[in-house]
Design a protein around this motif. Structure first.
Motif, mmCIF file in Angstrom:
data_model
loop_
_atom_site.group_PDB
_atom_site.id
_atom_site.type_symbol
_atom_site.label_atom_id
_atom_site.label_comp_id
_atom_site.label_asym_id
_atom_site.label_seq_id
_atom_site.Cartn_x
_atom_site.Cartn_y
_atom_site.Cartn_z
ATOM 1 N N ARG A 111 107.541 68.757 71.358
ATOM 2 C CA ARG A 111 106.359 68.967 72.198
ATOM 3 C C ARG A 111 105.812 67.630 72.702
ATOM 4 O O ARG A 111 105.734 66.660 71.971
ATOM 5 N N ASN A 112 105.451 67.598 73.951
ATOM 6 C CA ASN A 112 104.925 66.420 74.647
ATOM 7 C C ASN A 112 105.944 65.289 74.807
ATOM 8 O O ASN A 112 105.593 64.178 75.177
ATOM 9 N N LEU A 147 105.554 63.630 79.945
ATOM 10 C CA LEU A 147 106.432 62.513 80.288
ATOM 11 C C LEU A 147 106.677 62.463 81.794
ATOM 12 O O LEU A 147 106.689 61.390 82.403
ATOM 13 N N ARG A 148 106.838 63.614 82.408
ATOM 14 C CA ARG A 148 107.026 63.665 83.859
ATOM 15 C C ARG A 148 105.810 63.102 84.584
ATOM 16 O O ARG A 148 105.941 62.366 85.563
ATOM 17 N N LYS A 149 104.618 63.455 84.106
ATOM 18 C CA LYS A 149 103.373 62.971 84.707
ATOM 19 C C LYS A 149 103.278 61.450 84.597
ATOM 20 O O LYS A 149 102.855 60.770 85.535
ATOM 21 N N LEU A 150 103.685 60.900 83.454
ATOM 22 C CA LEU A 150 103.649 59.462 83.228
ATOM 23 C C LEU A 150 104.409 58.701 84.313
ATOM 24 O O LEU A 150 103.999 57.635 84.742
ATOM 25 N N PHE A 151 105.508 59.282 84.778
ATOM 26 C CA PHE A 151 106.335 58.640 85.798
ATOM 27 C C PHE A 151 106.108 59.213 87.203
ATOM 28 O O PHE A 151 106.854 58.911 88.123
ATOM 29 N N TYR A 164 100.470 68.453 84.607
ATOM 30 C CA TYR A 164 99.951 68.023 83.308
ATOM 31 C C TYR A 164 98.485 67.628 83.473
ATOM 32 O O TYR A 164 98.139 66.822 84.333
ATOM 33 N N LYS A 165 97.597 68.214 82.667
ATOM 34 C CA LYS A 165 96.159 68.035 82.848
ATOM 35 C C LYS A 165 95.496 67.076 81.871
ATOM 36 O O LYS A 165 94.418 66.580 82.146
ATOM 37 N N SER A 166 96.083 66.811 80.710
ATOM 38 C CA SER A 166 95.430 65.992 79.687
ATOM 39 C C SER A 166 95.511 64.507 79.997
ATOM 40 O O SER A 166 96.237 64.080 80.891
ATOM 41 N N GLU A 167 94.774 63.718 79.233
ATOM 42 C CA GLU A 167 94.769 62.264 79.377
ATOM 43 C C GLU A 167 96.139 61.695 79.021
ATOM 44 O O GLU A 167 96.816 62.191 78.154
ATOM 45 N N MET A 168 96.508 60.624 79.630
ATOM 46 C CA MET A 168 97.742 59.928 79.312
ATOM 47 C C MET A 168 97.379 58.847 78.345
ATOM 48 O O MET A 168 97.940 58.248 77.649
#
Length: 85
Positions: A47-48, A71-75, A81-85
């Motif tokens: 997860r995550n 992980l996709r959102k990070l790049f 993805y809605k949560s904080e990175m």
């Protein structure tokens, strides 16, 4: 830049306040379980982080990794993805 397993062990030990040897044993055991699961044809989902799986084709066996939405959102690969990175 990249980190190797030794560096990863040190970072995790520092973050978790555990001894390097303990963290090394946990990481080794985790990797062995992932290897064994994939060898048995089971996928592994963290997860995550993402999912590892084997795709058998007529041309041979292919190892696959599907990154999580986090992980996709990070790049910049996903917008769901809605949560904080």
């Amino acid at each position: 830049m990249s980190i190797n397993k030794k560096d990863l062990i040190k970072r995790v030990a520092k973050r978790s306040e555990l001894e390097n040897k303990v963290v090394e044993q946990v990481i080794e055991a985790t990797l062995e379980e992932i290897y064994n699961s994939l060898k048995q044809g089971e996928s592994v989902s963290l997860r995550n982080f993402g999912s590892f799986y084997i795709n058998k084709k007529s041309s041979g066996t292919v190892f696959k990794f599907n990154p999580s939405q986090r992980l996709r959102k990070l790049f910049g690969w996903a917008s769901t993805y809605k949560s904080e990175m």
